[in-house]
Design a protein around this motif. Structure first.
Motif, PDB file in Angstrom:
ATOM      1  N   ARG A 173     114.219-107.983  14.458  1.00  0.00           N
ATOM      2  CA  ARG A 173     114.950-107.869  14.608  1.00  0.00           C
ATOM      3  C   ARG A 173     115.762-107.424  15.472  1.00  0.00           C
ATOM      4  O   ARG A 173     115.955-106.281  14.815  1.00  0.00           O
ATOM      5  CB  ARG A 173     115.915-108.642  13.717  1.00  0.00           C
ATOM      6  N   ARG A 174     116.914-107.123  16.146  1.00  0.00           N
ATOM      7  CA  ARG A 174     117.493-106.055  16.719  1.00  0.00           C
ATOM      8  C   ARG A 174     118.682-106.314  15.538  1.00  0.00           C
ATOM      9  O   ARG A 174     120.415-106.666  16.203  1.00  0.00           O
ATOM     10  CB  ARG A 174     118.264-106.424  17.965  1.00  0.00           C
ATOM     11  N   MET A 175     118.782-104.709  14.965  1.00  0.00           N
ATOM     12  CA  MET A 175     119.999-104.328  13.864  1.00  0.00           C
ATOM     13  C   MET A 175     119.412-103.174  13.223  1.00  0.00           C
ATOM     14  O   MET A 175     118.750-102.821  12.981  1.00  0.00           O
ATOM     15  CB  MET A 175     120.087-105.380  12.384  1.00  0.00           C
ATOM     16  N   PRO A 176     120.404-102.413  13.253  1.00  0.00           N
ATOM     17  CA  PRO A 176     120.341-101.437  12.777  1.00  0.00           C
ATOM     18  C   PRO A 176     120.041-100.896  10.911  1.00  0.00           C
ATOM     19  O   PRO A 176     120.114-102.223   9.737  1.00  0.00           O
ATOM     20  CB  PRO A 176     121.612 -99.981  11.817  1.00  0.00           C
ATOM     21  N   THR A 177     118.904-100.277  10.724  1.00  0.00           N
ATOM     22  CA  THR A 177     118.683-101.018   9.324  1.00  0.00           C
ATOM     23  C   THR A 177     118.672 -98.930   8.138  1.00  0.00           C
ATOM     24  O   THR A 177     119.306 -98.003   9.508  1.00  0.00           O
ATOM     25  CB  THR A 177     117.148-100.988   8.462  1.00  0.00           C
ATOM     26  N   GLU A 178     118.749 -98.933   6.963  1.00  0.00           N
ATOM     27  CA  GLU A 178     118.956 -97.515   6.488  1.00  0.00           C
ATOM     28  C   GLU A 178     118.143 -96.729   6.752  1.00  0.00           C
ATOM     29  O   GLU A 178     118.468 -95.193   7.270  1.00  0.00           O
ATOM     30  CB  GLU A 178     118.865 -98.100   5.218  1.00  0.00           C
ATOM     31  N   LEU A 179     117.026 -97.091   6.700  1.00  0.00           N
ATOM     32  CA  LEU A 179     115.742 -95.994   7.627  1.00  0.00           C
ATOM     33  C   LEU A 179     116.092 -95.103   8.913  1.00  0.00           C
ATOM     34  O   LEU A 179     115.525 -94.228   9.692  1.00  0.00           O
ATOM     35  CB  LEU A 179     114.089 -96.278   6.998  1.00  0.00           C
ATOM     36  N   ALA A 180     115.986 -96.836   9.568  1.00  0.00           N
ATOM     37  CA  ALA A 180     116.159 -95.899  11.010  1.00  0.00           C
ATOM     38  C   ALA A 180     117.499 -95.757  11.254  1.00  0.00           C
ATOM     39  O   ALA A 180     117.349 -94.318  12.075  1.00  0.00           O
ATOM     40  CB  ALA A 180     116.358 -97.518  12.316  1.00  0.00           C
ATOM     41  N   SER A 181     118.584 -95.665  10.555  1.00  0.00           N
ATOM     42  CA  SER A 181     119.648 -94.886  11.119  1.00  0.00           C
ATOM     43  C   SER A 181     119.024 -93.264   9.876  1.00  0.00           C
ATOM     44  O   SER A 181     119.902 -92.419  11.737  1.00  0.00           O
ATOM     45  CB  SER A 181     120.740 -95.787  10.372  1.00  0.00           C
ATOM     46  N   ARG A 182     118.843 -93.176   9.232  1.00  0.00           N
ATOM     47  CA  ARG A 182     118.286 -91.899   8.999  1.00  0.00           C
ATOM     48  C   ARG A 182     117.911 -91.315   9.761  1.00  0.00           C
ATOM     49  O   ARG A 182     117.499 -89.859  10.035  1.00  0.00           O
ATOM     50  CB  ARG A 182     117.448 -92.117   7.299  1.00  0.00           C
ATOM     51  N   THR A 183     116.861 -92.217  10.496  1.00  0.00           N
ATOM     52  CA  THR A 183     115.585 -91.634  11.501  1.00  0.00           C
ATOM     53  C   THR A 183     116.893 -90.653  12.665  1.00  0.00           C
ATOM     54  O   THR A 183     115.960 -89.651  12.504  1.00  0.00           O
ATOM     55  CB  THR A 183     114.509 -92.201  12.191  1.00  0.00           C
ATOM     56  N   ALA A 184     117.423 -91.924  12.950  1.00  0.00           N
ATOM     57  CA  ALA A 184     118.178 -91.061  14.259  1.00  0.00           C
ATOM     58  C   ALA A 184     119.257 -89.886  13.884  1.00  0.00           C
ATOM     59  O   ALA A 184     119.424 -89.142  14.435  1.00  0.00           O
ATOM     60  CB  ALA A 184     119.624 -92.399  14.449  1.00  0.00           C
ATOM     61  N   THR A 185     119.841 -89.531  12.205  1.00  0.00           N
ATOM     62  CA  THR A 185     120.074 -88.397  12.207  1.00  0.00           C
ATOM     63  C   THR A 185     119.478 -87.006  12.035  1.00  0.00           C
ATOM     64  O   THR A 185     119.969 -86.365  12.289  1.00  0.00           O
ATOM     65  CB  THR A 185     121.199 -89.113  10.647  1.00  0.00           C
ATOM     66  N   GLU A 186     118.385 -87.495  11.624  1.00  0.00           N
ATOM     67  CA  GLU A 186     117.292 -86.292  11.700  1.00  0.00           C
ATOM     68  C   GLU A 186     116.870 -86.029  13.180  1.00  0.00           C
ATOM     69  O   GLU A 186     116.859 -85.027  13.583  1.00  0.00           O
ATOM     70  CB  GLU A 186     115.527 -86.402  11.030  1.00  0.00           C
ATOM     71  N   LEU A 187     116.642 -87.113  13.970  1.00  0.00           N
ATOM     72  CA  LEU A 187     116.325 -86.457  16.049  1.00  0.00           C
ATOM     73  C   LEU A 187     117.355 -86.185  15.944  1.00  0.00           C
ATOM     74  O   LEU A 187     117.197 -85.196  16.785  1.00  0.00           O
ATOM     75  CB  LEU A 187     116.391 -87.751  16.234  1.00  0.00           C
ATOM     76  N   LEU A 188     118.970 -86.342  15.842  1.00  0.00           N
ATOM     77  CA  LEU A 188     119.905 -85.518  15.788  1.00  0.00           C
ATOM     78  C   LEU A 188     119.908 -84.709  15.772  1.00  0.00           C
ATOM     79  O   LEU A 188     120.470 -83.358  16.047  1.00  0.00           O
ATOM     80  CB  LEU A 188     121.545 -86.149  15.620  1.00  0.00           C
ATOM     81  N   GLU A 189     119.793 -83.654  14.632  1.00  0.00           N
ATOM     82  CA  GLU A 189     119.338 -82.448  13.815  1.00  0.00           C
ATOM     83  C   GLU A 189     118.457 -81.787  14.543  1.00  0.00           C
ATOM     84  O   GLU A 189     119.061 -80.514  14.857  1.00  0.00           O
ATOM     85  CB  GLU A 189     119.230 -82.765  12.398  1.00  0.00           C
ATOM     86  N   TYR A 190     117.627 -82.249  14.935  1.00  0.00           N
ATOM     87  CA  TYR A 190     116.657 -81.944  15.936  1.00  0.00           C
ATOM     88  C   TYR A 190     116.887 -81.294  17.011  1.00  0.00           C
ATOM     89  O   TYR A 190     116.777 -80.527  17.364  1.00  0.00           O
ATOM     90  CB  TYR A 190     114.743 -82.853  15.799  1.00  0.00           C
ATOM     91  N   PHE A 191     117.711 -82.420  17.792  1.00  0.00           N
ATOM     92  CA  PHE A 191     117.888 -82.198  19.094  1.00  0.00           C
ATOM     93  C   PHE A 191     119.261 -81.025  19.241  1.00  0.00           C
ATOM     94  O   PHE A 191     118.799 -79.761  19.916  1.00  0.00           O
ATOM     95  CB  PHE A 191     118.402 -83.531  20.411  1.00  0.00           C
ATOM     96  N   ALA A 192     119.992 -80.731  18.797  1.00  0.00           N
ATOM     97  CA  ALA A 192     120.836 -79.577  17.449  1.00  0.00           C
ATOM     98  C   ALA A 192     120.127 -78.478  17.175  1.00  0.00           C
ATOM     99  O   ALA A 192     121.100 -77.483  17.223  1.00  0.00           O
ATOM    100  CB  ALA A 192     122.162 -80.164  16.884  1.00  0.00           C
ATOM    101  N   GLY A 193     119.046 -78.407  17.175  1.00  0.00           N
ATOM    102  CA  GLY A 193     118.475 -76.968  16.408  1.00  0.00           C
ATOM    103  C   GLY A 193     118.335 -76.560  15.525  1.00  0.00           C
ATOM    104  O   GLY A 193     118.423 -76.373  14.928  1.00  0.00           O
ATOM    105  N   LYS A 194     118.901 -77.848  14.250  1.00  0.00           N
ATOM    106  CA  LYS A 194     118.900 -77.606  12.909  1.00  0.00           C
ATOM    107  C   LYS A 194     117.973 -78.201  12.180  1.00  0.00           C
ATOM    108  O   LYS A 194     117.448 -78.201  10.600  1.00  0.00           O
ATOM    109  CB  LYS A 194     120.531 -78.499  12.686  1.00  0.00           C
ATOM    110  N   ARG A 195     116.809 -79.136  12.860  1.00  0.00           N
ATOM    111  CA  ARG A 195     115.617 -79.572  11.854  1.00  0.00           C
ATOM    112  C   ARG A 195     114.597 -79.091  12.758  1.00  0.00           C
ATOM    113  O   ARG A 195     114.291 -79.535  14.426  1.00  0.00           O
ATOM    114  CB  ARG A 195     115.848 -80.993  11.672  1.00  0.00           C
ATOM    115  N   ARG A 196     113.444 -79.227  12.072  1.00  0.00           N
ATOM    116  CA  ARG A 196     112.039 -78.950  13.151  1.00  0.00           C
ATOM    117  C   ARG A 196     111.476 -79.925  12.273  1.00  0.00           C
ATOM    118  O   ARG A 196     109.666 -79.459  12.329  1.00  0.00           O
ATOM    119  CB  ARG A 196     111.590 -76.802  12.749  1.00  0.00           C
ATOM    120  N   ALA A 197     111.102 -80.619  11.549  1.00  0.00           N
ATOM    121  CA  ALA A 197     110.204 -81.165  10.828  1.00  0.00           C
ATOM    122  C   ALA A 197     110.840 -82.349   9.979  1.00  0.00           C
ATOM    123  O   ALA A 197     112.198 -82.522  10.371  1.00  0.00           O
ATOM    124  CB  ALA A 197     109.771 -80.856   9.509  1.00  0.00           C
TER     125      ALA A 197
END
Length: 160
Positions: free
Chosen positions: A40-64
């Motif tokens: 189903r196409r819908m946001p979940t807590e885990l998918a949204s948390r993953t997106a946040t971590e990816l955005l932190e990575y792309f901003a240079g604030k996360r390496r893992a």
């Protein structure tokens, strides 16, 4: 999130839209682009948390990444992805190096095939695999994205 069918959602990133699919076990897919996946196409807590971590990575604030991943694949593919996940930020490995680390040095072609089938882009950093000549393999948009991500990591980590 219920233990039934996985859900996916598309998130905006500096590298364009990314589709993230998660199940009760973890993130099963991360794909560049707006991709229709099973579930189903819908946001979940885990998918949204993953997106946040990816955005932190792309901003240079996360390496893992801290989110659980649960990519679907054969036992061999999962072993390759586990080894690939150990490649340090900003560094590269060849398929032959990964095969040697797995204890099967003659299987570098099969390792390369497993790398190309990695369903959790960036979280399991297939962009850190280069050819024997040191160049990012492949052609087209996927290869351009891998080169851009590796260049981003190397710029963010001058020691790499």
């Amino acid at each position: 999130m219920p233990a039934c069918a996985p859900s996916y959602f598309v998130y905006r990133t500096p590298y364009g839209p990314m589709t993230i699919r998660a199940s009760a076990e973890g993130v099963t897919d991360v794909a560049f682009g707006d991709v229709a996946l099973d579930g189903r196409r819908m946001p979940t807590e885990l998918a949204s948390r993953t997106a946040t971590e990816l955005l932190e990575y792309f901003a240079g604030k996360r390496r893992a990444f801290d989110v659980p991943v649960s990519p679907r694949g054969t036992a061999f593919q999962r072993a390759v992805w586990d080894e690939l996940a150990r490649t340090p930020y900003g560094e590269t490995r060849t398929s032959a190096q990964l095969a040697s680390a797995l204890g099967v040095p003659g299987s570098y072609r099969a390792v390369g095939a497993a790398v190309r089938r990695n369903p959790v882009a960036v979280l399991v950093p297939d962009h850190r695999v280069v050819g024997a000549d040191g160049r990012t393999p492949g052609a087209g948009k996927a290869s351009q994205l891998r080169r851009a991500l590796l260049a981003f990591e190397r710029k963010a980590d001058p020691s790499a």
